[in-house]
Each structure stands twice: as C-alpha cells, then as structure tokens.
Design an enzyme around this catalytic site. Sequence first.
Site, PDB file in Angstrom:
ATOM      1  N   TYR A  52      17.710   2.936  -5.446  1.00  0.00           N
ATOM      2  CA  TYR A  52      18.847   3.856  -5.367  1.00  0.00           C
ATOM      3  C   TYR A  52      19.682   3.606  -4.110  1.00  0.00           C
ATOM      4  CZ  TYR A  52      17.464   6.002  -9.645  1.00  0.00           C
ATOM      5  OH  TYR A  52      17.192   6.181 -10.981  1.00  0.00           O
ATOM      6  N   ASN A  91      27.430   9.629 -14.982  1.00  0.00           N
ATOM      7  CA  ASN A  91      27.408   8.685 -13.871  1.00  0.00           C
ATOM      8  C   ASN A  91      27.006   9.362 -12.567  1.00  0.00           C
ATOM      9  OD1 ASN A  91      28.319   6.966 -15.829  1.00  0.00           O
ATOM     10  ND2 ASN A  91      30.445   6.973 -15.122  1.00  0.00           N
ATOM     11  N   ILE A  92      26.288   8.610 -11.736  1.00  0.00           N
ATOM     12  CA  ILE A  92      25.862   9.154 -10.434  1.00  0.00           C
ATOM     13  C   ILE A  92      26.797   8.684  -9.316  1.00  0.00           C
ATOM     14  CG2 ILE A  92      23.458   9.390 -11.163  1.00  0.00           C
ATOM     15  CD1 ILE A  92      22.830   6.822  -9.562  1.00  0.00           C
ATOM     16  N   HIS A 108      23.676  14.063 -14.612  1.00  0.00           N
ATOM     17  CA  HIS A 108      22.506  13.244 -14.236  1.00  0.00           C
ATOM     18  C   HIS A 108      22.374  13.092 -12.722  1.00  0.00           C
ATOM     19  CE1 HIS A 108      22.528  11.167 -18.453  1.00  0.00           C
ATOM     20  NE2 HIS A 108      22.065  12.391 -18.492  1.00  0.00           N
ATOM     21  N   CYS A 138      15.050  21.123   6.942  1.00  0.00           N
ATOM     22  CA  CYS A 138      13.712  21.588   7.347  1.00  0.00           C
ATOM     23  C   CYS A 138      12.941  20.546   8.153  1.00  0.00           C
ATOM     24  CB  CYS A 138      12.910  21.984   6.112  1.00  0.00           C
ATOM     25  SG  CYS A 138      12.322  20.581   5.145  1.00  0.00           S
ATOM     26  N   THR A 175      30.248   5.446 -23.163  1.00  0.00           N
ATOM     27  CA  THR A 175      28.832   5.761 -23.236  1.00  0.00           C
ATOM     28  C   THR A 175      28.259   5.266 -24.564  1.00  0.00           C
ATOM     29  OG1 THR A 175      27.166   7.516 -23.058  1.00  0.00           O
ATOM     30  CG2 THR A 175      29.268   8.135 -24.061  1.00  0.00           C
ATOM     31  N   ASP A 202      32.957  -0.997 -27.453  1.00  0.00           N
ATOM     32  CA  ASP A 202      32.411  -1.238 -28.792  1.00  0.00           C
ATOM     33  C   ASP A 202      31.890   0.081 -29.359  1.00  0.00           C
ATOM     34  OD1 ASP A 202      30.976  -3.666 -26.857  1.00  0.00           O
ATOM     35  OD2 ASP A 202      32.458  -4.178 -28.397  1.00  0.00           O
ATOM     36  N   ALA A 218      38.177   0.515 -20.908  1.00  0.00           N
ATOM     37  CA  ALA A 218      38.558   1.869 -20.484  1.00  0.00           C
ATOM     38  C   ALA A 218      39.847   1.880 -19.676  1.00  0.00           C
ATOM     39  CB  ALA A 218      37.419   2.486 -19.675  1.00  0.00           C
TER      40      ALA A 218
HETATM   41  N1  APR Z   1      35.342   0.013 -21.065  1.00  0.00           N
HETATM   42  C1  APR Z   1      34.851   0.938 -21.967  1.00  0.00           C
HETATM   43  N2  APR Z   1      33.553   0.983 -22.358  1.00  0.00           N
HETATM   44  C2  APR Z   1      32.728   0.054 -21.834  1.00  0.00           C
HETATM   45  C3  APR Z   1      33.167  -0.940 -20.918  1.00  0.00           C
HETATM   46  C4  APR Z   1      34.540  -0.926 -20.535  1.00  0.00           C
HETATM   47  N3  APR Z   1      35.036  -1.812 -19.687  1.00  0.00           N
HETATM   48  N4  APR Z   1      32.103  -1.728 -20.602  1.00  0.00           N
HETATM   49  C5  APR Z   1      31.044  -1.247 -21.302  1.00  0.00           C
HETATM   50  N5  APR Z   1      31.424  -0.192 -22.061  1.00  0.00           N
HETATM   51  C6  APR Z   1      30.596   0.635 -22.951  1.00  0.00           C
HETATM   52  C7  APR Z   1      29.520  -0.137 -23.692  1.00  0.00           C
HETATM   53  O1  APR Z   1      30.021  -0.638 -24.915  1.00  0.00           O
HETATM   54  C8  APR Z   1      28.449   0.941 -23.909  1.00  0.00           C
HETATM   55  O2  APR Z   1      28.674   1.632 -25.128  1.00  0.00           O
HETATM   56  O3  APR Z   1      29.918   1.557 -22.142  1.00  0.00           O
HETATM   57  C9  APR Z   1      28.672   1.912 -22.746  1.00  0.00           C
HETATM   58  C10 APR Z   1      27.603   1.859 -21.667  1.00  0.00           C
HETATM   59  O4  APR Z   1      26.402   2.293 -22.226  1.00  0.00           O
HETATM   60  P1  APR Z   1      25.084   2.441 -21.328  1.00  0.00           P
HETATM   61  O5  APR Z   1      24.919   1.240 -20.512  1.00  0.00           O
HETATM   62  O6  APR Z   1      23.988   2.833 -22.255  1.00  0.00           O
HETATM   63  O7  APR Z   1      25.441   3.632 -20.326  1.00  0.00           O
HETATM   64  P2  APR Z   1      25.427   5.216 -20.583  1.00  0.00           P
HETATM   65  O8  APR Z   1      25.755   5.540 -21.985  1.00  0.00           O
HETATM   66  O9  APR Z   1      26.258   5.828 -19.526  1.00  0.00           O
HETATM   67  O10 APR Z   1      23.881   5.569 -20.300  1.00  0.00           O
HETATM   68  C11 APR Z   1      23.467   6.896 -20.417  1.00  0.00           C
HETATM   69  O11 APR Z   1      21.264   6.365 -19.642  1.00  0.00           O
HETATM   70  O12 APR Z   1      20.107   4.958 -18.264  1.00  0.00           O
HETATM   71  C12 APR Z   1      20.482   6.275 -18.451  1.00  0.00           C
HETATM   72  O13 APR Z   1      20.838   8.016 -16.870  1.00  0.00           O
HETATM   73  C13 APR Z   1      21.344   6.794 -17.310  1.00  0.00           C
HETATM   74  O14 APR Z   1      23.404   8.061 -17.382  1.00  0.00           O
HETATM   75  C14 APR Z   1      22.709   6.988 -17.962  1.00  0.00           C
HETATM   76  C15 APR Z   1      22.362   7.206 -19.421  1.00  0.00           C
END
Ligand code: APR
Length: 234
Positions: A52, A91-92, A108, A138, A175, A202, A218
């Site tokens: 982290y 997102n963190i 998260h 503390c 996501t 996608d 995005a």
């Molecule tokens: N623009 C738009 N979308 C994008 C881009 C981009 N440039 N690049 C990647 N993506 C999309 C991918 O197609 C995918 O569907 O972003 C998504 C990322 O998915 P993950 O990697 O699974 O991330 P996320 O959905 O945020 O994960 C959820 O899982 O690991 C845990 O706690 C962690 O918050 C996280 C949670």
Amino acid sequence: MRVFVLTGAGVSAESGLGTFRDRDGLWARFDPSKLATPEAFAADPVAVHAFYDMRRRDALAAAPNAAHAALARLERGLAARGDALFLCTQNIDDLHERAGSRQVHHMHGESCRARCLACGAVAPWRDDMGVFVHCPTCGAARLRPHIVWFGEVPMGLDRIADELAHADLFAAIGTSGAIYPAAGLVAEARSRGTPTLEINLDPADNAGLFDDALYGPATEAVPAWVDEILGGAP
Ligand code: APR
C-alpha cells in the site's frame, strides 16, 4: 434530477494507475490473498504495508485526467441548476478530489488515510506507513491503511442505499462488475426502474444489466456524456 455515479479503476487507468483485472493489472502481478485481506495483514504486515505504500506513492505521483475533471464539472453543473450528483468510487486514490470533486464517497477506503487499530482514529496520511509508525492520536504503533480489504464490509452502505433509492439515473464508469456489493448496485437501480448506463472500455461482467452503454476510453467517453447531461452548459 439526482445522478448516482459509481467509478472504478478504469477511470484512473489513463492517469497511469493500473486496474486490477486487465491483462497486466495489479492482481496479475500481486496475489490479493497475500496482500489485501485482514488475514494477510495479521500474517505479514510488513509486506502489506509495502504494497500500500507503493500504491499510495503511485497515486500521489499521478495526475487527474479528463474523466475526473468532467465528473467534477458534472457536480458543479448539476448543483448550479438545483440537481445533485452522488459520486461513489471504489478507488482508493484521491484523483477525484484533486480534479475538484467536492463530495466523493470512497466505499473501499482511501490510500491517503491511516486507521489506528488501538484507538480507532483515522488520520490523513501521505507518507509510507509501517509496523513501527506511531498513531498521531494515541501513540500506539498499530496503524493500518484505511482500506476495505476482501472479506471486510465496504464503507457507508446505508448512505449508498439511500442515494440509490433517490437516484433518477445510475451510471457505472470504468468498473468490471466483478466485485460485490458494488457490482450489485445496477440490479438494485434496475429493480427500482431507474435508468442505468455503463461507460467502460469493454463490456463489464454485468453489462447485460444496463439499459445503455458507451464504450471507449474514459477520458473521451465521460466528457462527452457530461456535455450531454449538462446540455452543453459549461
Ligand atoms: N477507460 C474506461 N474503462 C477502462 C479503461 C479506460 N481507459 N481501462 C480499463 N477500463 C475498464 C476495464 O475494461 C474494466 O472493466 O475498467 C475496468 C477495471 O476493472 P477492475 O480492474 O476489475 O477494477 P474495479 O472494477 O474497479 O475493481 C473493483 O476490486 O480488487 C478490488 O477493491 C478492488 O475496488 C476494487 C474492486
């Protein structure tokens, strides 16, 4: 009009922060069972802190992109006409805030916050953390990243449920729909008859649950969508 936006790692991908499940994503390079669970932290806090610390440094070195900026613009534009945005992120990183978003719900957790396991205090944290670092409240050396690990309950689920219940539009941006309860929000919105939109590079795992979709990076798709919502208003 109340708009509920859920963001994921894809919204920060073009700021140079890796996603989790894409081909060269974080979970392809690191084992989440060894780094992102309370059990992993109990077994090897040094390794978890190092992971982290790396993510915190990367996030602080990154800059918000056009998608973050557009969502900040959406917040202002909706407020100016008496409407509202609820921005909920998985997102963190703090890129939404650095782009100007005022209200960001981190379900998260946040990499730039530390939580003390002795007194429960949560403090802003921008440096490396570690097993010998003391709590500013503390003094105990029992800090952990203020993050929701696998197996833990996300933050503010009641607020999220309330905002979803009052939303007129639900949009999920960048996501994969792989992780619950975030991935289940679209089904909840749908069951209430709230229009749903996916914006992603996608189709996500739960793409079939969305009424509409915009596919593309995005930084291109989000500003265009925000222009549409605000009707070209600045
Ligand atoms: N623009 C738009 N979308 C994008 C881009 C981009 N440039 N690049 C990647 N993506 C999309 C991918 O197609 C995918 O569907 O972003 C998504 C990322 O998915 P993950 O990697 O699974 O991330 P996320 O959905 O945020 O994960 C959820 O899982 O690991 C845990 O706690 C962690 O918050 C996280 C949670």
